[in-house]
Motif scaffolding. Structure first.
Motif: not given
Length: 170
Positions: A150-151, A125-127, A164-169
């Motif tokens: 957090l914003d 998941v990209p985000v 927002v979480l940008r998981p590592l691929r």
């Protein structure tokens, strides 16, 4: 359709499964137990309409086929609920609308184990986006420990802060 699975937390095993119509009464009890969260989120305790809206509420632009409602059961008792929407706010992403644990289930590692299990099952998941009530500091700390940012800006929707979480691929 989402299958059921178990997650292991030290000293207990918890079932994660799709929410169904028979879960309405247990969810009412869960929401009553979580008065602290509802008061922080809305300024009021929960009511029966909160359970009903869980089944139907969708963010703008999302379709019902992308909604995922899961319950956590510990020894046959509903201990939590997750409301997420796939492919929102963008294709491939996931938006978490509600991630709620009963007070007696908090602080035991269950939330982290569930979040990690959901992220693993989601794949690449990209985000992942989430919101947390402004006055719910434990939720903000929980999201930050999971790696969410957090914003820093003024809160969206007045009472919540985005994350927002940008998981590592993999």
């Amino acid at each position: 359709m989402v299958d059921a699975w178990t997650i292991d937390v030290p000293g207990e095993r918890v079932l994660v499964r799709e929410l169904g119509p028979a879960d309405e009464a247990p969810l009412l009890r869960l929401f009553e137990e979580c008065e602290d969260w509802f008061t922080a989120a809305t300024g009021l305790p929960s009511g029966p309409a909160d359970v009903q809206s869980l089944f139907y509420a969708l963010p703008e632009g999302a379709g019902p086929e992308d909604k995922v409602l899961l319950v956590l059961e510990r020894e046959g008792v509903v201990a939590g609920v997750v409301d997420a929407v796939r492919n929102h706010p963008q294709p491939g992403s996931v938006s978490v609308g509600l991630f709620l644990l009963a007070p007696w289930a908090r602080g035991r590692g269950l939330g982290r184990a569930l979040a990690e299990s959901l992220l693993d099952r989601a794949g690449d998941v990209p985000v992942v986006t989430a919101t947390v009530p402004l006055r719910w500091e434990p939720g903000g700390r929980f999201l930050q420990r999971l790696g969410f940012a957090l914003d820093a800006d003024a809160p969206r929707e007045g009472r919540v802060r985005g994350a927002v979480l940008r998981p590592l691929r993999h």
